[in-house]
Design a protein around this motif. Structure first.
Motif, PDB file in Angstrom:
ATOM      1  N   CYS A 244       1.001  -0.999  -0.132  1.00 42.52           N
ATOM      2  CA  CYS A 244       0.127  -0.048   0.008  1.00 42.52           C
ATOM      3  C   CYS A 244       0.885   1.380  -0.114  1.00 42.52           C
ATOM      4  N   VAL A 245       1.893   1.091   0.683  1.00 39.94           N
ATOM      5  CA  VAL A 245       2.886   2.344   0.688  1.00 39.94           C
ATOM      6  C   VAL A 245       3.511   2.737  -0.458  1.00 39.94           C
ATOM      7  N   ALA A 246       3.663   1.482  -1.232  1.00 43.51           N
ATOM      8  CA  ALA A 246       4.546   1.566  -2.707  1.00 43.51           C
ATOM      9  C   ALA A 246       3.569   2.070  -3.862  1.00 43.51           C
ATOM     10  N   CYS A 247       2.282   1.760  -3.386  1.00 39.37           N
ATOM     11  CA  CYS A 247       1.097   2.179  -4.459  1.00 39.37           C
ATOM     12  C   CYS A 247       0.610   3.490  -4.181  1.00 39.37           C
ATOM     13  N   ALA A 248       1.133   4.026  -2.699  1.00 42.35           N
ATOM     14  CA  ALA A 248       0.690   5.599  -2.553  1.00 42.35           C
ATOM     15  C   ALA A 248       1.648   6.417  -3.184  1.00 42.35           C
ATOM     16  N   VAL A 249       2.824   5.921  -3.483  1.00 42.09           N
ATOM     17  CA  VAL A 249       3.979   7.054  -3.840  1.00 42.09           C
ATOM     18  C   VAL A 249       4.289   6.833  -5.338  1.00 42.09           C
ATOM     19  N   ALA A 250       3.978   5.727  -5.868  1.00 39.71           N
ATOM     20  CA  ALA A 250       4.249   5.367  -7.379  1.00 39.71           C
ATOM     21  C   ALA A 250       3.168   5.749  -8.550  1.00 39.71           C
ATOM     22  N   ARG A 251       3.632   6.308  -9.518  1.00 41.62           N
ATOM     23  CA  ARG A 251       2.977   6.684 -10.728  1.00 41.62           C
ATOM     24  C   ARG A 251       2.199   5.633 -11.396  1.00 41.62           C
ATOM     25  N   PRO A 252       3.410   4.986 -12.352  1.00 39.42           N
ATOM     26  CA  PRO A 252       2.798   4.110 -13.373  1.00 39.42           C
ATOM     27  C   PRO A 252       2.357   2.580 -12.718  1.00 39.42           C
ATOM     28  N   ARG A 253       1.654   2.184 -13.599  1.00 37.18           N
ATOM     29  CA  ARG A 253       0.998   0.847 -13.051  1.00 37.18           C
ATOM     30  C   ARG A 253       2.294  -0.262 -13.125  1.00 37.18           C
ATOM     31  N   SER A 254       3.041  -0.182 -14.021  1.00 30.07           N
ATOM     32  CA  SER A 254       4.033  -1.083 -14.439  1.00 30.07           C
ATOM     33  C   SER A 254       5.065  -0.877 -13.188  1.00 30.07           C
ATOM     34  N   LEU A 255       5.410   0.363 -12.806  1.00 33.34           N
ATOM     35  CA  LEU A 255       6.278   0.463 -11.667  1.00 33.34           C
ATOM     36  C   LEU A 255       5.569  -0.248 -10.504  1.00 33.34           C
ATOM     37  N   ARG A 256       4.207   0.104  -9.898  1.00 30.54           N
ATOM     38  CA  ARG A 256       3.598  -0.642  -8.779  1.00 30.54           C
ATOM     39  C   ARG A 256       3.875  -2.046  -8.995  1.00 30.54           C
ATOM     40  N   LEU A 257       3.481  -2.594 -10.203  1.00 30.98           N
ATOM     41  CA  LEU A 257       3.788  -4.106 -10.371  1.00 30.98           C
ATOM     42  C   LEU A 257       5.111  -4.447  -9.889  1.00 30.98           C
ATOM     43  N   ALA A 258       6.232  -3.806 -10.414  1.00 32.80           N
ATOM     44  CA  ALA A 258       7.501  -4.241 -10.233  1.00 32.80           C
ATOM     45  C   ALA A 258       7.697  -3.951  -8.727  1.00 32.80           C
ATOM     46  N   LEU A 259       7.486  -2.743  -8.106  1.00 33.02           N
ATOM     47  CA  LEU A 259       7.802  -2.811  -6.739  1.00 33.02           C
ATOM     48  C   LEU A 259       7.159  -3.735  -5.735  1.00 33.02           C
ATOM     49  N   MET A 260       6.033  -4.167  -6.060  1.00 34.01           N
ATOM     50  CA  MET A 260       5.246  -5.248  -5.342  1.00 34.01           C
ATOM     51  C   MET A 260       5.906  -6.510  -5.592  1.00 34.01           C
ATOM     52  N   SER A 261       6.498  -6.820  -6.890  1.00 28.86           N
ATOM     53  CA  SER A 261       7.063  -8.088  -6.942  1.00 28.86           C
ATOM     54  C   SER A 261       8.459  -8.187  -6.144  1.00 28.86           C
ATOM     55  N   VAL A 262       9.193  -6.886  -6.021  1.00 24.84           N
ATOM     56  CA  VAL A 262      10.530  -6.780  -5.282  1.00 24.84           C
ATOM     57  C   VAL A 262       9.925  -7.052  -3.901  1.00 24.84           C
ATOM     58  N   LEU A 263       8.622  -6.537  -3.360  1.00 22.75           N
ATOM     59  CA  LEU A 263       8.500  -6.569  -1.971  1.00 22.75           C
ATOM     60  C   LEU A 263       8.203  -7.766  -1.341  1.00 22.75           C
ATOM     61  N   VAL A 264       7.712  -8.691  -2.567  1.00 22.28           N
ATOM     62  CA  VAL A 264       7.311 -10.179  -2.222  1.00 22.28           C
ATOM     63  C   VAL A 264       8.584 -11.071  -2.128  1.00 22.28           C
ATOM     64  N   LEU A 265       9.639 -10.742  -3.176  1.00 22.64           N
ATOM     65  CA  LEU A 265      10.905 -11.640  -3.127  1.00 22.64           C
ATOM     66  C   LEU A 265      11.644 -11.001  -1.681  1.00 22.64           C
ATOM     67  N   LEU A 266      11.510  -9.836  -1.416  1.00 24.96           N
ATOM     68  CA  LEU A 266      12.286  -9.126  -0.128  1.00 24.96           C
ATOM     69  C   LEU A 266      11.650  -9.971   0.985  1.00 24.96           C
ATOM     70  N   GLY A 267      10.434  -9.960   1.032  1.00 23.43           N
ATOM     71  CA  GLY A 267       9.741 -10.675   2.361  1.00 23.43           C
ATOM     72  C   GLY A 267      10.084 -12.157   2.329  1.00 23.43           C
ATOM     73  N   ILE A 268       9.989 -12.819   1.387  1.00 20.70           N
ATOM     74  CA  ILE A 268      10.470 -14.333   1.401  1.00 20.70           C
ATOM     75  C   ILE A 268      11.919 -14.583   1.461  1.00 20.70           C
ATOM     76  N   GLY A 269      12.871 -13.604   0.785  1.00 25.70           N
ATOM     77  CA  GLY A 269      14.419 -13.835   1.039  1.00 25.70           C
ATOM     78  C   GLY A 269      14.888 -13.196   2.442  1.00 25.70           C
ATOM     79  N   VAL A 270      14.483 -12.319   3.073  1.00 32.48           N
ATOM     80  CA  VAL A 270      15.066 -11.739   4.426  1.00 32.48           C
ATOM     81  C   VAL A 270      14.344 -12.678   5.610  1.00 32.48           C
ATOM     82  N   THR A 271      13.106 -12.987   5.483  1.00 28.79           N
ATOM     83  CA  THR A 271      12.650 -13.761   6.344  1.00 28.79           C
ATOM     84  C   THR A 271      13.392 -15.164   6.331  1.00 28.79           C
ATOM     85  N   SER A 272      13.695 -15.980   5.105  1.00 25.69           N
ATOM     86  CA  SER A 272      14.379 -16.735   5.155  1.00 25.69           C
ATOM     87  C   SER A 272      15.769 -16.684   5.752  1.00 25.69           C
TER      88      SER A 272
END
Length: 382
Positions: A238-266
């Motif tokens: 939600c924070v990412a989508c509140a600051v990002a303009r293009p939809r493509s950037l939002r999608l990229a940021l959320m993909s990075v967040l998912v990978l970070l969530g999995i990677g850092v927790t692991s």
């Protein structure tokens, strides 16, 4: 005319606070130094530990890099930016070394101060190098194109999210469990005083305690774990989508967040229990929670920034409520003890309070976004 705010200054203040916290840890046993012990000229120790020497440089190098970029982004010339960065970091380091006279577990050293100053100088040099290569200006142009003008604090907030995940959480992505820490601190401060019974009654929230006991002792626990993981992933989205303009950037940021969530927790699980147990946190409830969070992020892609901020506030409040339903786990308590007293003590100050306070800072930022939206097409999504 919109005001441009850089994310470098918020990150500078965060880095300074974390360095001070780690340098003065454990923040207990304070004493006023005797006159024959205290010296304005720092002493040189008779022995040095190689790991400490490296840590002193590496601890201040990113601080110098971020502060140097912040000064450059503020319009200062390269020489002024470098001098201000090195002088500020060196002065802070010297003051911290003097304060260490009041802590019996810390030893001030002129070597530490010199290495910290060297780390600041290297960081400032790295900032000037990035600026000379045009990378700082390139990021500035991309940021104006990709993000809203007031995105500085939001981007700093997103960059801090993985750091908080390094500290073990009761449930995956379950940050924000503040009340137990506050209660323990108040008990320590009011020990053996009448204030303890007055401030901390035996059962201050009877209804909440009963509800907590019912959840913990029932089959609803996996559901609560799933919802905690889901909201823990949706809040940074939600924070990412509140600051990002293009939809493509939002999608990229959320993909990075998912990978970070999995990677850092692991990574956190691997540090605690060994590499073979890095994915031990990925139980069925948490896996479902990650999936629901990713699906929720897909829904956010096309929503307006105001809608994303409103949903973010709701998700933060839900996360805070859910994480306080987590049961007391003796293995989790043992893990925290290993972090606070054992081999992870160097990471302790960098991640502990970040993981606890991050949702509350995100809540304040999201409410601020709702109170002060940009004037030019605030809800437009490109």
């Amino acid at each position: 005319m919109s005001v441009h705010r850089s994310s470098a200054w918020p990150l500078t203040w965060v880095a300074a606070a974390l360095i001070v916290y780690a340098s003065l840890f454990p923040w207990s046993g304070w004493r006023w130094p005797e006159s024959q012990v205290f010296h304005w000229v720092l002493p040189k120790l008779g022995f040095e530990v190689a790991n400490d020497l490296v840590a002193n440089i590496l601890g201040y190098l990113p601080f110098g890099l971020i502060m140097g970029i912040a000064h450059l982004r503020s319009g200062r010339g390269p020489l002024a930016a470098a001098l201000l960065t090195v002088l500020a970091g060196s002065a802070m380091s010297y003051l911290v070394e003097l304060i260490q006279y009041t802590l019996p577990s810390r030893v001030p050293s002129i070597t530490d101060w010199m290495l910290n100053t060297l780390g600041m100088a290297w960081g400032a040099l790295a900032a000037l190098t990035l600026s000379a290569l045009g990378l700082v200006d390139l990021w500035h142009r991309l940021r104006e194109r990709w993000f809203i003008p007031q995105a500085g604090h939001g981007l700093a907030l997103l960059s801090m999210w993985p750091l908080g995940l390094l500290y073990p959480t009761p449930w995956p992505l379950g940050q924000g469990q503040l009340l137990p820490r506050v209660r323990i601190t108040l008990m320590e401060w009011t020990q053996d005083t009448p204030l303890q019974e007055w401030i901390l009654p035996a059962d201050p929230l009877t209804m909440w305690a009963s509800f907590h006991s019912a959840v913990v002792s029932s089959s609803w626990l996996p559901v609560v774990e799933t919802l905690t993981t889901t909201t823990g992933l949706l809040v940074p989205m939600c924070v990412a989508c509140a600051v990002a303009r293009p939809r493509s950037l939002r999608l990229a940021l959320m993909s990075v967040l998912v990978l970070l969530g999995i990677g850092v927790t692991s990574l956190s699980a691997g540090l605690n229990f060994g590499p073979t147990h890095a994915f031990s946190w990925l139980t069925l409830p948490s896996a479902i929670g990650m999936l629901l969070g990713a699906l929720g992020g897909a829904v956010l892609v096309g929503r307006s920034r105001t809608t994303c901020a409103v949903l973010g506030v709701l998700m933060v409040l839900s996360l805070i409520g859910l994480i306080h339903l987590a049961p007391m786990d003796p293995y989790y308590a043992q893990t925290l003890q290993a972090w606070e007293n054992g081999r992870f003590i160097r990471f302790h100050g960098l991640s502990r309070w970040m993981g606890i306070l991050w949702p509350y800072v995100a809540l304040v930022w999201l409410i601020g976004r709702l109170a002060g939206r940009e004037t030019h097409h605030p809800d437009a999504v490109e």
